[in-house]
Design a protein around this motif. Structure first.
Motif, PDB file in Angstrom:
ATOM      1  N   PHE A   1      46.609  51.829  26.783  1.00  0.00           N
ATOM      2  CA  PHE A   1      45.636  50.807  27.138  1.00  0.00           C
ATOM      3  C   PHE A   1      44.821  51.271  28.322  1.00  0.00           C
ATOM      4  CE2 PHE A   1      47.595  49.413  31.052  1.00  0.00           C
ATOM      5  CZ  PHE A   1      48.907  49.821  30.898  1.00  0.00           C
TER       6      PHE A   1
ATOM      7  N   LEU B   1      42.301  49.764  31.726  1.00  0.00           N
ATOM      8  CA  LEU B   1      41.984  48.614  32.553  1.00  0.00           C
ATOM      9  C   LEU B   1      40.527  48.230  32.372  1.00  0.00           C
ATOM     10  CD1 LEU B   1      43.934  49.673  35.738  1.00  0.00           C
ATOM     11  CD2 LEU B   1      44.292  47.556  34.477  1.00  0.00           C
TER      12      LEU B   1
ATOM     13  N   ASP C   1      42.203  43.321  35.390  1.00  0.00           N
ATOM     14  CA  ASP C   1      43.077  43.014  34.250  1.00  0.00           C
ATOM     15  C   ASP C   1      43.005  44.172  33.256  1.00  0.00           C
ATOM     16  OD1 ASP C   1      44.789  41.686  32.536  1.00  0.00           O
ATOM     17  OD2 ASP C   1      43.669  39.797  32.613  1.00  0.00           O
ATOM     18  N   ALA C   2      43.879  44.109  32.262  1.00  0.00           N
ATOM     19  CA  ALA C   2      43.791  45.095  31.195  1.00  0.00           C
ATOM     20  C   ALA C   2      42.564  44.793  30.344  1.00  0.00           C
ATOM     21  CB  ALA C   2      45.054  45.043  30.352  1.00  0.00           C
TER      22      ALA C   2
ATOM     23  N   ILE D   1      44.825  44.172  24.144  1.00  0.00           N
ATOM     24  CA  ILE D   1      45.788  43.076  24.281  1.00  0.00           C
ATOM     25  C   ILE D   1      45.932  42.327  22.964  1.00  0.00           C
ATOM     26  CG2 ILE D   1      46.339  40.925  25.492  1.00  0.00           C
ATOM     27  CD1 ILE D   1      44.688  41.904  27.849  1.00  0.00           C
TER      28      ILE D   1
ATOM     29  N   MET E   1      44.760  44.940  39.364  1.00  0.00           N
ATOM     30  CA  MET E   1      45.914  45.396  38.606  1.00  0.00           C
ATOM     31  C   MET E   1      45.834  46.913  38.543  1.00  0.00           C
ATOM     32  SD  MET E   1      46.899  42.923  35.486  1.00  0.00           S
ATOM     33  CE  MET E   1      46.973  41.136  35.644  1.00  0.00           C
TER      34      MET E   1
ATOM     35  N   ALA F   1      53.115  42.839  35.967  1.00  0.00           N
ATOM     36  CA  ALA F   1      52.414  42.074  34.943  1.00  0.00           C
ATOM     37  C   ALA F   1      52.657  42.772  33.612  1.00  0.00           C
ATOM     38  CB  ALA F   1      50.920  42.027  35.241  1.00  0.00           C
ATOM     39  N   TYR F   2      52.414  42.072  32.528  1.00  0.00           N
ATOM     40  CA  TYR F   2      52.529  42.661  31.191  1.00  0.00           C
ATOM     41  C   TYR F   2      53.836  43.424  31.011  1.00  0.00           C
ATOM     42  CZ  TYR F   2      47.582  41.520  30.745  1.00  0.00           C
ATOM     43  OH  TYR F   2      46.386  40.856  30.692  1.00  0.00           O
TER      44      TYR F   2
ATOM     45  N   LEU G   1      51.952  46.974  33.959  1.00  0.00           N
ATOM     46  CA  LEU G   1      50.990  47.005  35.059  1.00  0.00           C
ATOM     47  C   LEU G   1      51.615  46.344  36.285  1.00  0.00           C
ATOM     48  CD1 LEU G   1      47.651  46.006  33.277  1.00  0.00           C
ATOM     49  CD2 LEU G   1      48.151  48.189  34.377  1.00  0.00           C
ATOM     50  N   HIS G   2      51.097  46.684  37.430  1.00  0.00           N
ATOM     51  CA  HIS G   2      51.431  45.942  38.643  1.00  0.00           C
ATOM     52  C   HIS G   2      50.182  45.197  39.095  1.00  0.00           C
ATOM     53  CE1 HIS G   2      55.049  48.689  39.842  1.00  0.00           C
ATOM     54  NE2 HIS G   2      55.252  48.033  38.728  1.00  0.00           N
ATOM     55  N   MET G   3      50.401  44.120  39.846  1.00  0.00           N
ATOM     56  CA  MET G   3      49.250  43.407  40.405  1.00  0.00           C
ATOM     57  C   MET G   3      49.444  43.201  41.902  1.00  0.00           C
ATOM     58  SD  MET G   3      49.683  39.425  39.197  1.00  0.00           S
ATOM     59  CE  MET G   3      50.301  39.357  37.535  1.00  0.00           C
ATOM     60  N   ASP G   4      48.345  43.359  42.638  1.00  0.00           N
ATOM     61  CA  ASP G   4      48.304  42.987  44.048  1.00  0.00           C
ATOM     62  C   ASP G   4      47.670  41.605  44.138  1.00  0.00           C
ATOM     63  OD1 ASP G   4      49.384  45.288  45.070  1.00  0.00           O
ATOM     64  OD2 ASP G   4      47.462  46.214  45.583  1.00  0.00           O
TER      65      ASP G   4
END
Lengths: 263, 319
Positions: free
Chosen positions: A17, A19, A25-26, A31, A230, B135-136, B140-143
């Motif tokens: 995937f 970003l 977000d992705a 998704i 992300m 996340a997900y 993924l990581h999120m700040d």
């Protein structure tokens, strides 16, 4: 008496995937969506109460765009006569607290007597939404419920709360209440083909936050956090063993033998 | 005081060591930006825990006496709200546990606090507090940050921050919590199911199977493989929830932590955070999974992307 069951369509990222350009977000192209596993259990818990007693209505709801209606149809295929979906485009990316505000507003509008939510959602795993709903409503609440004894109309329910390391707490909770339901509380049923067909005809009330008297400002200020970015984490990666299954197994057998010798 | 307030967690007379991990996170933030760190002990007899939380970096221990022995959401919500009102902390830290799942978010909503759960990194960027979480499904990581919030509440993932054990010399004070009606009542505990045949926490070598096993009829062949290898058979949650193996065989947050394990072979286990909490410490993890992106591969030493049935079948020729 009425049980409201908020459900969520959860996001599943493809193997590869990218970003989004804004890094927040992705990329939506990568998704897919599926029903949240926990919600199968919370909906089943509600259906079992409905079937064991007369005069119980079960209403599934979601906060999500049109595609999220699939999750509601999936519920209605198993039971229940109508569903509620709340959305407007300003809700894209809304976190657990604003979503909980809307769920609470639907609970009030519906005159719900109980709310059964999933303990968490498989994608972002906040484990917040159900408890935020309880706080919005001022209702008692129990998180991570693995057993439920409840007679509709009773002043309390008896539940098991699943703690760490296999320990269980037995407790009572005054009703109305919000319960967050854990995997394994029951064996969720599958929908019949007939059920799936019938679900297509069942009504879904489509509401906006404004219909529920919740203003955009309220939603914006209720957000628990602001997303900054992300990013793909640096992940450890196993040494992959290639080859045919026979070759892989042979190599594994050697590795196990060596590790055991050294251990 | 402003500063940082850590809420201690305990159950049945034992402090949850994750409390000292939260202190570690607080101490690191205090290094970056000098500020007082307080630990609140909410308990029927807070004195029981004072010495245990009096560790390096803690400036104050606040005792809050409450009428319940264990966790009760209404009582704890009121106690934390009272602490927040009295001390106006900028940051309140909790361990991310079943108890805090049951009330931290409610405290945040009622108090108008910022909130993020399952946080595994926290830092200041200038004056801004930034927290990192996944996340997900961890892909993924999120700040995240908390604009406009006077107080922020974070629950911290376990086994991330190294617990502070060095003794400290904190001042001890007390705060009255308002009396509130508890709307849940504790009836008792149900002890974990005792293993009939085996205690997996003692096992050195484990073969664990997960959702990928697919059906009860498929369990037997993995039992046989485990026996042939001399490994103890374990499982992840879906296998136990389906009743295919007893709960006593379940590895993870709500099951067992395999503390003595040296080699852990995970077949058909994708690796949820909850499962990994019970086994990620094992030095030699071997993962077999169809999904090349399964989280389990990120903590495994060796991996096979493939069919667990085929590999199991072939493996039996080598035992």
């Amino acid at each position: 008496m009425k049980i409201l069951v908020p459900v969520k369509q959860v996001a599943v990222l493809d193997e590869d995937f990218e970003l989004r350009d804004d890094g927040l977000d992705a990329d939506p192209d990568f998704i897919d969506y599926e029903s949240n596993e926990w919600d199968d259990y919370s909906y089943e818990a509600a259906l079992q109460i409905m079937e064991a007693h007369g005069g119980v209505e079960v209403v599934p709801m979601t906060v999500g765009p049109e595609e999220a209606e699939e999750s509601l149809r999936r519920c209605l295929a198993k039971g229940g006569e109508r569903a509620v979906r709340v959305w407007d485009d300003t809700l894209a990316g809304a976190g657990p607290a604003p979503v909980a505000k809307l769920i609470a507003a639907v609970a009030r509008r519906e005159g719900a007597d109980m709310v059964f939510a999933g303990t968490l959602s498989a994608d972002h795993s906040y484990a917040m939404t159900g408890i935020c709903v309880a706080a919005e409503l001022g209702w008692p609440h129990v998180a991570v419920v693995t057993r439920l004894e409840y007679e509709p109309g009773a002043g309390s329910a008896t539940v098991h709360r699943e703690l760490e390391a296999g320990l269980i707490e037995r407790m009572t909770v005054e009703c109305p209440a919000v319960l967050t339901i854990q995997l394994g509380i029951n064996q969720p049923r599958y929908a019949s083909l007939r059920g799936v067909k019938q679900a297509k005809e069942k009504p879904v009330d489509r509401l906006t936050p404004a219909d529920l008297g919740v203003g955009g400002e309220d939603l914006a200020t209720s957000a628990s956090f602001r997303l900054r970015r992300m990013f793909k984490p640096a992940r450890g990666q196993a040494e992959l063993i290639e080859g045919t299954a026979a070759e892989q197994a042979a190599r594994l057998a050697t590795i196990i033998k060596e590790l055991r010798g050294a251990a | 005081m402003n500063g940082i307030l850590v809420i201690a967690e305990h159950r049945r007379g034992a402090l949850n060591p994750a409390t000292l991990e939260a202190v570690a996170a607080a101490a690191a933030l205090k290094q970056a930006r000098p500020q007082p760190v307080a630990v609140a002990v909410i308990a029927r007899n807070p004195d029981e825990f004072v010495a245990r939380v009096n560790v390096a970096g803690v400036d104050e221990i606040v005792k809050v006496e409450v009428p319940t022995d264990g966790f009760q959401s209404d009582v704890y919500e009121a106690a934390v709200a009272a602490l927040a009102a009295a001390r106006r902390p900028e940051l309140i830290l909790f361990a991310h546990t079943v108890d805090t799942w049951g009330y931290a978010a409610a405290v945040a909503v009622s108090g108008g606090f910022g909130c993020a759960t399952d946080v595994f990194a926290v830092r200041y960027e200038g004056d801004t507090l930034v927290a990192t979480r996944a996340a997900y499904k961890e892909k993924l990581h999120m700040d995240v940050d908390f604009p406009g919030r006077q107080t922020v509440l974070l629950t911290l993932r376990g086994n991330v921050f190294k617990p502070v054990e060095e003794p400290g010399n904190a001042a001890v004070s007390a705060l009255d919590a308002p009396a509130v009606a508890a709307r849940t009542a504790h009836l008792g505990y149900v002890e974990p199911e005792q293993a009939g045949d085996v205690d997996i926490t003692q096992a050195e070598y484990m073969l664990s199977i997960g959702r990928g096993v697919g059906d009860e009829d498929n369990i037997e062949q993995f039992k046989e493989l485990a026996d042939q290898l001399g490994f103890t058979l374990g499982c992840s949650r879906p296998v136990a929830d389906n009743g295919w193996l007893p709960k006593s065989r379940q590895v993870g947050q709500s099951g067992k932590t395999v503390v003595n394990c040296k080699i852990y072979v995970a077949m058909g286990i994708s690796g949820s955070v909850q499962h990994m909490a019970g086994m990620k410490h094992v030095p030699n993890i071997i993962a077999i999974n169809k999904d090349a992106e399964a989280s389990i591969f990120s903590i495994a030493r060796y991996g096979v992307v493939g069919d667990m049935f085929e590999i199991a079948k072939e493996l039996r020729n080598h035992c």
